[in-house]
Motif scaffolding. Structure first.
Motif, PDB file in Angstrom:
ATOM      1  N   TRP A   1       0.884  -1.169   0.194  1.00  0.00           N
ATOM      2  CA  TRP A   1       0.097  -0.189  -0.006  1.00  0.00           C
ATOM      3  C   TRP A   1       0.908   1.318   0.059  1.00  0.00           C
ATOM      4  CZ3 TRP A   1      -4.352   1.497  -1.525  1.00  0.00           C
ATOM      5  CH2 TRP A   1      -5.028   2.667  -1.072  1.00  0.00           C
ATOM      6  N   THR A   2       2.218   1.191   0.583  1.00  0.00           N
ATOM      7  CA  THR A   2       2.716   2.402   0.661  1.00  0.00           C
ATOM      8  C   THR A   2       4.204   2.427   0.005  1.00  0.00           C
ATOM      9  OG1 THR A   2       4.028   1.526   2.928  1.00  0.00           O
ATOM     10  CG2 THR A   2       2.091   2.646   3.211  1.00  0.00           C
ATOM     11  N   GLY A   3       4.460   1.199  -0.491  1.00  0.00           N
ATOM     12  CA  GLY A   3       5.631   1.305  -1.292  1.00  0.00           C
ATOM     13  C   GLY A   3       5.736   1.568  -2.814  1.00  0.00           C
ATOM     14  N   ASN A   4       6.945   1.609  -3.204  1.00  0.00           N
ATOM     15  CA  ASN A   4       7.249   2.066  -4.695  1.00  0.00           C
ATOM     16  C   ASN A   4       8.119   0.676  -5.037  1.00  0.00           C
ATOM     17  OD1 ASN A   4       5.733   4.283  -5.597  1.00  0.00           O
ATOM     18  ND2 ASN A   4       6.879   5.420  -4.328  1.00  0.00           N
ATOM     19  N   GLY A   5       8.130   0.711  -6.506  1.00  0.00           N
ATOM     20  CA  GLY A   5       9.004  -0.266  -7.076  1.00  0.00           C
ATOM     21  C   GLY A   5       8.542  -1.754  -6.876  1.00  0.00           C
ATOM     22  N   ASP A   6       9.589  -2.677  -7.217  1.00  0.00           N
ATOM     23  CA  ASP A   6       9.081  -4.153  -7.115  1.00  0.00           C
ATOM     24  C   ASP A   6       8.664  -4.614  -5.726  1.00  0.00           C
ATOM     25  OD1 ASP A   6       9.931  -4.140  -9.782  1.00  0.00           O
ATOM     26  OD2 ASP A   6      11.686  -4.945  -9.324  1.00  0.00           O
ATOM     27  N   ARG A   7       7.795  -5.143  -5.501  1.00  0.00           N
ATOM     28  CA  ARG A   7       6.864  -5.906  -4.547  1.00  0.00           C
ATOM     29  C   ARG A   7       6.516  -7.415  -4.927  1.00  0.00           C
ATOM     30  NH1 ARG A   7       3.259  -1.362  -4.147  1.00  0.00           N
ATOM     31  NH2 ARG A   7       4.234  -0.765  -5.957  1.00  0.00           N
ATOM     32  N   GLU A   8       6.457  -8.091  -3.922  1.00  0.00           N
ATOM     33  CA  GLU A   8       6.190  -9.488  -4.111  1.00  0.00           C
ATOM     34  C   GLU A   8       5.539 -10.133  -2.736  1.00  0.00           C
ATOM     35  OE1 GLU A   8       8.700 -12.421  -6.531  1.00  0.00           O
ATOM     36  OE2 GLU A   8       8.755 -13.214  -4.205  1.00  0.00           O
ATOM     37  N   SER A   9       4.566 -11.113  -2.943  1.00  0.00           N
ATOM     38  CA  SER A   9       3.918 -11.593  -1.552  1.00  0.00           C
ATOM     39  C   SER A   9       3.912 -13.130  -2.125  1.00  0.00           C
ATOM     40  CB  SER A   9       2.536 -11.114  -1.551  1.00  0.00           C
ATOM     41  OG  SER A   9       1.882 -11.843  -0.475  1.00  0.00           O
ATOM     42  N   ARG A  10       4.409 -14.169  -1.447  1.00  0.00           N
ATOM     43  CA  ARG A  10       4.234 -15.405  -1.724  1.00  0.00           C
ATOM     44  C   ARG A  10       3.404 -16.050  -0.339  1.00  0.00           C
ATOM     45  NH1 ARG A  10       7.674 -18.145  -4.865  1.00  0.00           N
ATOM     46  NH2 ARG A  10       8.837 -16.487  -6.153  1.00  0.00           N
ATOM     47  N   PHE A  11       2.730 -17.236  -0.716  1.00  0.00           N
ATOM     48  CA  PHE A  11       1.879 -18.102   0.267  1.00  0.00           C
ATOM     49  C   PHE A  11       2.138 -19.606  -0.360  1.00  0.00           C
ATOM     50  CE2 PHE A  11      -1.783 -20.174   1.389  1.00  0.00           C
ATOM     51  CZ  PHE A  11      -1.860 -20.162   2.981  1.00  0.00           C
ATOM     52  N   HIS A  12       2.525 -20.406   0.624  1.00  0.00           N
ATOM     53  CA  HIS A  12       2.656 -21.628   0.241  1.00  0.00           C
ATOM     54  C   HIS A  12       1.375 -22.307   0.421  1.00  0.00           C
ATOM     55  CE1 HIS A  12       4.441 -25.721  -0.371  1.00  0.00           C
ATOM     56  NE2 HIS A  12       3.694 -26.256   0.590  1.00  0.00           N
ATOM     57  N   VAL A  13       0.732 -22.982  -0.314  1.00  0.00           N
ATOM     58  CA  VAL A  13      -0.394 -23.981  -0.655  1.00  0.00           C
ATOM     59  C   VAL A  13       0.002 -25.285  -0.448  1.00  0.00           C
ATOM     60  CG1 VAL A  13      -2.478 -24.603  -1.940  1.00  0.00           C
ATOM     61  CG2 VAL A  13      -1.628 -22.148  -1.653  1.00  0.00           C
ATOM     62  N   ALA A  14      -0.497 -25.963   0.763  1.00  0.00           N
ATOM     63  CA  ALA A  14      -0.231 -27.412   0.657  1.00  0.00           C
ATOM     64  C   ALA A  14      -1.373 -28.204   0.328  1.00  0.00           C
ATOM     65  CB  ALA A  14       0.390 -27.638   2.284  1.00  0.00           C
ATOM     66  N   PHE A  15      -1.238 -29.202  -0.196  1.00  0.00           N
ATOM     67  CA  PHE A  15      -2.109 -29.982  -0.933  1.00  0.00           C
ATOM     68  C   PHE A  15      -2.737 -30.895   0.379  1.00  0.00           C
ATOM     69  CE2 PHE A  15      -0.658 -29.569  -5.170  1.00  0.00           C
ATOM     70  CZ  PHE A  15      -1.367 -28.348  -5.435  1.00  0.00           C
ATOM     71  N   PRO A  16      -4.063 -31.297   0.868  1.00  0.00           N
ATOM     72  CA  PRO A  16      -4.224 -32.141   1.907  1.00  0.00           C
ATOM     73  C   PRO A  16      -3.683 -33.685   1.682  1.00  0.00           C
ATOM     74  CG  PRO A  16      -6.353 -31.342   0.693  1.00  0.00           C
ATOM     75  CD  PRO A  16      -5.233 -30.605   0.178  1.00  0.00           C
ATOM     76  N   GLU A  17      -3.704 -34.192   0.380  1.00  0.00           N
ATOM     77  CA  GLU A  17      -3.228 -35.375   0.184  1.00  0.00           C
ATOM     78  C   GLU A  17      -2.538 -35.078  -1.295  1.00  0.00           C
ATOM     79  OE1 GLU A  17      -5.617 -38.630  -2.149  1.00  0.00           O
ATOM     80  OE2 GLU A  17      -6.683 -37.774  -0.930  1.00  0.00           O
ATOM     81  N   PRO A  18      -1.182 -35.808  -1.430  1.00  0.00           N
ATOM     82  CA  PRO A  18      -0.373 -35.417  -2.731  1.00  0.00           C
ATOM     83  C   PRO A  18      -1.062 -36.064  -4.045  1.00  0.00           C
ATOM     84  CG  PRO A  18       0.545 -37.232  -1.378  1.00  0.00           C
ATOM     85  CD  PRO A  18      -0.624 -36.881  -0.613  1.00  0.00           C
ATOM     86  N   PHE A  19      -0.779 -35.464  -4.979  1.00  0.00           N
ATOM     87  CA  PHE A  19      -1.107 -35.894  -6.225  1.00  0.00           C
ATOM     88  C   PHE A  19       0.256 -37.043  -6.708  1.00  0.00           C
ATOM     89  CE2 PHE A  19      -3.166 -31.961  -6.449  1.00  0.00           C
ATOM     90  CZ  PHE A  19      -4.403 -32.184  -7.164  1.00  0.00           C
ATOM     91  N   ARG A  20      -0.277 -37.587  -7.696  1.00  0.00           N
ATOM     92  CA  ARG A  20       0.665 -38.762  -8.284  1.00  0.00           C
ATOM     93  C   ARG A  20       1.809 -38.083  -8.963  1.00  0.00           C
ATOM     94  NH1 ARG A  20      -0.981 -43.795 -11.874  1.00  0.00           N
ATOM     95  NH2 ARG A  20      -2.589 -42.527 -12.004  1.00  0.00           N
ATOM     96  N   ALA A  21       1.626 -37.029  -9.686  1.00  0.00           N
ATOM     97  CA  ALA A  21       2.482 -36.187 -10.383  1.00  0.00           C
ATOM     98  C   ALA A  21       2.283 -34.704 -10.032  1.00  0.00           C
ATOM     99  CB  ALA A  21       2.354 -36.592 -11.787  1.00  0.00           C
ATOM    100  N   PRO A  22       3.090 -33.790 -10.276  1.00  0.00           N
ATOM    101  CA  PRO A  22       2.658 -32.336 -10.287  1.00  0.00           C
ATOM    102  C   PRO A  22       1.332 -31.991 -11.086  1.00  0.00           C
ATOM    103  CG  PRO A  22       5.005 -32.346 -10.434  1.00  0.00           C
ATOM    104  CD  PRO A  22       4.435 -34.021 -10.757  1.00  0.00           C
ATOM    105  N   PRO A  23       0.135 -31.443 -10.432  1.00  0.00           N
ATOM    106  CA  PRO A  23      -0.838 -30.975 -11.228  1.00  0.00           C
ATOM    107  C   PRO A  23      -0.780 -29.774 -12.125  1.00  0.00           C
ATOM    108  CG  PRO A  23      -1.058 -30.308  -9.059  1.00  0.00           C
ATOM    109  CD  PRO A  23       0.564 -30.953  -8.988  1.00  0.00           C
ATOM    110  N   ALA A  24      -1.800 -29.627 -12.756  1.00  0.00           N
ATOM    111  CA  ALA A  24      -1.859 -28.162 -13.501  1.00  0.00           C
ATOM    112  C   ALA A  24      -2.613 -27.226 -12.609  1.00  0.00           C
ATOM    113  CB  ALA A  24      -2.786 -28.485 -14.974  1.00  0.00           C
ATOM    114  N   VAL A  25      -2.046 -26.153 -12.226  1.00  0.00           N
ATOM    115  CA  VAL A  25      -2.773 -25.176 -11.286  1.00  0.00           C
ATOM    116  C   VAL A  25      -2.861 -23.886 -11.876  1.00  0.00           C
ATOM    117  CG1 VAL A  25      -2.245 -23.829  -9.213  1.00  0.00           C
ATOM    118  CG2 VAL A  25      -1.108 -26.181  -9.530  1.00  0.00           C
ATOM    119  N   MET A  26      -4.127 -23.543 -11.990  1.00  0.00           N
ATOM    120  CA  MET A  26      -4.547 -22.217 -12.341  1.00  0.00           C
ATOM    121  C   MET A  26      -5.043 -21.343 -11.315  1.00  0.00           C
ATOM    122  SD  MET A  26      -7.392 -23.990 -15.157  1.00  0.00           S
ATOM    123  CE  MET A  26      -7.545 -25.305 -14.222  1.00  0.00           C
ATOM    124  N   VAL A  27      -4.867 -20.004 -11.341  1.00  0.00           N
ATOM    125  CA  VAL A  27      -4.702 -19.111 -10.537  1.00  0.00           C
ATOM    126  C   VAL A  27      -5.420 -17.707 -11.082  1.00  0.00           C
ATOM    127  CG1 VAL A  27      -2.838 -19.838  -9.016  1.00  0.00           C
ATOM    128  CG2 VAL A  27      -2.644 -17.941 -10.782  1.00  0.00           C
TER     129      VAL A  27
END
Length: 116
Positions: free
Chosen positions: A29-55
């Motif tokens: 809200w207050t900054g200028n320039g490059d800014r980044e926010s990250r959040f780790h999403v953990a699946f409740p059970e694993p897939f057999r292979a990496p899934p396709a993820v849409m955001v």
């Protein structure tokens, strides 16, 4: 193209407020320039292979007096989770962002065998 057997297709969905910086005078809200926010999403059970993820952005609260710049992506996708990443730059002032995601991928089936 990923081919997935219909009998072992897993679909997960979720939603996450990544930040709410207007309430705390945070950097989005207050900054200028490059800014980044990250959040780790953990699946409740694993897939057999990496899934396709849409955001997608499901809530966008920005200052109308500055340029609106946003980059939302899924990074580091594995069988067990991924990083939901939001970036902005320049003079953009962002009060808050909520992102929705959907993961589609193969699941283990009871008929799958593990052979050593």
């Amino acid at each position: 193209m990923k081919r997935i057997s219909a009998s072992s297709l897993g679909i997960l969905q979720g939603s996450r407020v990544l930040f709410s910086d207007f309430a705390t005078d945070g950097v989005m809200w207050t900054g200028n320039g490059d800014r980044e926010s990250r959040f780790h999403v953990a699946f409740p059970e694993p897939f057999r292979a990496p899934p396709a993820v849409m955001v997608g952005i499901s809530l966008w609260d920005m200052d109308h007096r500055t340029n609106m710049r946003a980059d939302l992506t899924a990074e580091n996708i594995t069988e067990t989770g991924f990083q939901l990443v939001f970036r902005t730059w320049g003079d953009t002032r962002i009060a808050r962002i909520r992102a929705d995601w959907t993961a589609l991928g193969p699941l283990r089936d009871e008929d799958d065998w593990d052979i050593d």
